[in-house]
Design a protein around this motif. Sequence first.
Motif, PDB file in Angstrom:
ATOM      1  N   MET A 149      58.827  -6.443 -33.994  1.00 13.59           N
ATOM      2  CA  MET A 149      58.552  -5.364 -33.299  1.00 13.59           C
ATOM      3  C   MET A 149      58.134  -5.374 -31.973  1.00 13.59           C
ATOM      4  O   MET A 149      57.184  -4.629 -31.479  1.00 13.59           O
ATOM      5  N   ASN A 150      58.029  -6.898 -31.618  1.00 15.10           N
ATOM      6  CA  ASN A 150      57.512  -6.901 -30.193  1.00 15.10           C
ATOM      7  C   ASN A 150      58.354  -8.209 -29.556  1.00 15.10           C
ATOM      8  O   ASN A 150      58.700  -9.045 -30.045  1.00 15.10           O
ATOM      9  N   TYR A 151      58.641  -7.691 -28.231  1.00 12.97           N
ATOM     10  CA  TYR A 151      59.440  -8.737 -27.432  1.00 12.97           C
ATOM     11  C   TYR A 151      58.584  -8.933 -26.157  1.00 12.97           C
ATOM     12  O   TYR A 151      57.845  -7.922 -25.631  1.00 12.97           O
ATOM     13  N   SER A 152      58.648  -9.965 -25.587  1.00 13.05           N
ATOM     14  CA  SER A 152      57.889 -10.500 -24.813  1.00 13.05           C
ATOM     15  C   SER A 152      58.411 -11.245 -23.526  1.00 13.05           C
ATOM     16  O   SER A 152      59.425 -11.938 -23.996  1.00 13.05           O
ATOM     17  N   THR A 153      58.084 -11.251 -22.173  1.00 16.94           N
ATOM     18  CA  THR A 153      58.604 -11.992 -21.234  1.00 16.94           C
ATOM     19  C   THR A 153      57.470 -12.906 -20.764  1.00 16.94           C
ATOM     20  O   THR A 153      56.366 -12.714 -20.958  1.00 16.94           O
ATOM     21  N   ILE A 154      57.885 -13.893 -20.361  1.00 19.08           N
ATOM     22  CA  ILE A 154      57.055 -15.045 -19.905  1.00 19.08           C
ATOM     23  C   ILE A 154      56.378 -14.737 -18.533  1.00 19.08           C
ATOM     24  O   ILE A 154      55.058 -15.031 -18.356  1.00 19.08           O
ATOM     25  N   ALA A 155      56.998 -14.314 -17.532  1.00 17.89           N
ATOM     26  CA  ALA A 155      56.568 -13.844 -16.119  1.00 17.89           C
ATOM     27  C   ALA A 155      57.382 -12.608 -15.397  1.00 17.89           C
ATOM     28  O   ALA A 155      58.234 -12.209 -16.059  1.00 17.89           O
ATOM     29  N   PRO A 156      56.630 -12.279 -14.458  1.00 20.30           N
ATOM     30  CA  PRO A 156      57.175 -11.299 -13.772  1.00 20.30           C
ATOM     31  C   PRO A 156      58.644 -11.567 -13.089  1.00 20.30           C
ATOM     32  O   PRO A 156      58.859 -12.775 -12.990  1.00 20.30           O
ATOM     33  N   ASP A 157      59.459 -10.569 -13.117  1.00 15.96           N
ATOM     34  CA  ASP A 157      60.955 -11.043 -12.665  1.00 15.96           C
ATOM     35  C   ASP A 157      60.793 -11.838 -11.415  1.00 15.96           C
ATOM     36  O   ASP A 157      61.868 -12.815 -11.024  1.00 15.96           O
ATOM     37  N   VAL A 158      60.064 -11.419 -10.394  1.00 13.10           N
ATOM     38  CA  VAL A 158      60.050 -12.251  -9.086  1.00 13.10           C
ATOM     39  C   VAL A 158      59.281 -13.779  -9.380  1.00 13.10           C
ATOM     40  O   VAL A 158      59.358 -14.211  -8.021  1.00 13.10           O
ATOM     41  N   TRP A 159      58.894 -14.108 -10.213  1.00 10.22           N
ATOM     42  CA  TRP A 159      58.237 -15.448 -10.554  1.00 10.22           C
ATOM     43  C   TRP A 159      59.432 -16.550 -10.395  1.00 10.22           C
ATOM     44  O   TRP A 159      60.361 -16.236 -11.077  1.00 10.22           O
ATOM     45  N   ASP A 160      59.303 -17.672  -9.672  1.00  8.81           N
ATOM     46  CA  ASP A 160      59.975 -18.660  -9.583  1.00  8.81           C
ATOM     47  C   ASP A 160      58.973 -19.891 -10.023  1.00  8.81           C
ATOM     48  O   ASP A 160      57.999 -20.011  -9.522  1.00  8.81           O
ATOM     49  N   GLU A 161      59.815 -20.922 -10.711  1.00  8.89           N
ATOM     50  CA  GLU A 161      59.014 -22.130 -11.038  1.00  8.89           C
ATOM     51  C   GLU A 161      58.318 -22.810  -9.667  1.00  8.89           C
ATOM     52  O   GLU A 161      57.349 -23.544  -9.932  1.00  8.89           O
ATOM     53  N   SER A 162      58.973 -22.784  -8.621  1.00  7.35           N
ATOM     54  CA  SER A 162      58.326 -23.445  -7.622  1.00  7.35           C
ATOM     55  C   SER A 162      57.153 -22.866  -7.173  1.00  7.35           C
ATOM     56  O   SER A 162      56.367 -23.657  -6.631  1.00  7.35           O
ATOM     57  N   PHE A 163      56.756 -21.534  -7.542  1.00  9.50           N
ATOM     58  CA  PHE A 163      55.323 -21.091  -7.218  1.00  9.50           C
ATOM     59  C   PHE A 163      54.314 -22.189  -7.956  1.00  9.50           C
ATOM     60  O   PHE A 163      53.124 -22.013  -7.741  1.00  9.50           O
ATOM     61  N   SER A 164      54.416 -22.537  -9.163  1.00 13.66           N
ATOM     62  CA  SER A 164      53.601 -23.081  -9.974  1.00 13.66           C
ATOM     63  C   SER A 164      52.984 -24.329  -9.283  1.00 13.66           C
ATOM     64  O   SER A 164      51.813 -24.619  -9.942  1.00 13.66           O
ATOM     65  N   ASP A 165      53.584 -25.012  -8.386  1.00 15.15           N
ATOM     66  CA  ASP A 165      52.608 -26.096  -7.763  1.00 15.15           C
ATOM     67  C   ASP A 165      52.039 -25.738  -6.437  1.00 15.15           C
ATOM     68  O   ASP A 165      51.297 -26.506  -5.994  1.00 15.15           O
ATOM     69  N   ARG A 166      52.007 -24.238  -6.224  1.00 17.73           N
ATOM     70  CA  ARG A 166      51.321 -23.862  -5.041  1.00 17.73           C
ATOM     71  C   ARG A 166      49.748 -23.406  -5.397  1.00 17.73           C
ATOM     72  O   ARG A 166      49.557 -23.034  -6.517  1.00 17.73           O
ATOM     73  N   SER A 167      48.843 -23.742  -4.414  1.00 15.81           N
ATOM     74  CA  SER A 167      47.497 -23.414  -4.898  1.00 15.81           C
ATOM     75  C   SER A 167      47.152 -21.852  -4.543  1.00 15.81           C
ATOM     76  O   SER A 167      46.217 -21.364  -5.029  1.00 15.81           O
ATOM     77  N   ASP A 168      48.236 -21.312  -3.911  1.00 18.54           N
ATOM     78  CA  ASP A 168      47.811 -19.657  -3.920  1.00 18.54           C
ATOM     79  C   ASP A 168      48.790 -18.878  -4.777  1.00 18.54           C
ATOM     80  O   ASP A 168      48.821 -17.694  -4.770  1.00 18.54           O
ATOM     81  N   SER A 169      49.138 -19.586  -5.794  1.00 16.40           N
ATOM     82  CA  SER A 169      50.064 -18.735  -7.137  1.00 16.40           C
ATOM     83  C   SER A 169      49.557 -19.236  -8.553  1.00 16.40           C
ATOM     84  O   SER A 169      48.818 -20.612  -8.579  1.00 16.40           O
ATOM     85  N   LEU A 170      49.322 -18.320  -9.408  1.00 13.91           N
ATOM     86  CA  LEU A 170      49.069 -18.738 -10.702  1.00 13.91           C
ATOM     87  C   LEU A 170      49.821 -17.906 -11.803  1.00 13.91           C
ATOM     88  O   LEU A 170      50.064 -16.580 -11.427  1.00 13.91           O
ATOM     89  N   LEU A 171      49.946 -18.751 -12.709  1.00  9.48           N
ATOM     90  CA  LEU A 171      50.915 -17.771 -13.989  1.00  9.48           C
ATOM     91  C   LEU A 171      49.955 -18.263 -15.136  1.00  9.48           C
ATOM     92  O   LEU A 171      50.140 -19.325 -15.430  1.00  9.48           O
ATOM     93  N   SER A 172      49.390 -17.040 -15.789  1.00  8.37           N
ATOM     94  CA  SER A 172      48.724 -17.368 -17.369  1.00  8.37           C
ATOM     95  C   SER A 172      49.419 -16.634 -18.147  1.00  8.37           C
ATOM     96  O   SER A 172      50.286 -15.696 -17.775  1.00  8.37           O
TER      97      SER A 172
END
Length: 153
Positions: A1-24
């Motif tokens: 009854m619930n479907y979920s996505t991990i990140a916004p469509d514009v998120w790219d894994e390369s952002f995860s190492d950047r100090s100005d980006s965050l994904l929780s």
Amino acid sequence: MNYSTIAPDVWDESFSDRSDSLLSSDQCVIQAQHYFVKGLIEIPVIDSDDVFSWAVWVSLSRENFARAADKWNTPGREAEAPYFGWLSTELSLYSPSTINLKTHVHTRPVGHRPRIELEPTEHPLAVEQRTHITLARVREIAETFLHATADKA
């Protein structure tokens, strides 16, 4: 009854190492320029007490994101006025695209994801939110996801 996505469509894994980006699990910032919160598009199921939901990402202005973040753990935050946002999750079952549908983000009590209200347009997702869906439609959605998962295996 619930479907979920991990990140916004514009998120790219390369952002995860950047100090100005965050994904929780609830918030996302991309290059200190784009701000998102995760919430639920809830669709009541006709002739049932159940509610189907899509856990999706919505982009907010910098100001609204800062306000939401400031209130994130504050009791009574549900009294906040809704925040305007743009849907930032592609739900491929719908045509046309769900990207950039206009939304209102309704804050709920601490510990509960915001409720996402779509602008009342003729987009099929907005129509379903307004008019509700049948259990047969829930099964159709589940089957579509089951087949998509099987195809990737």
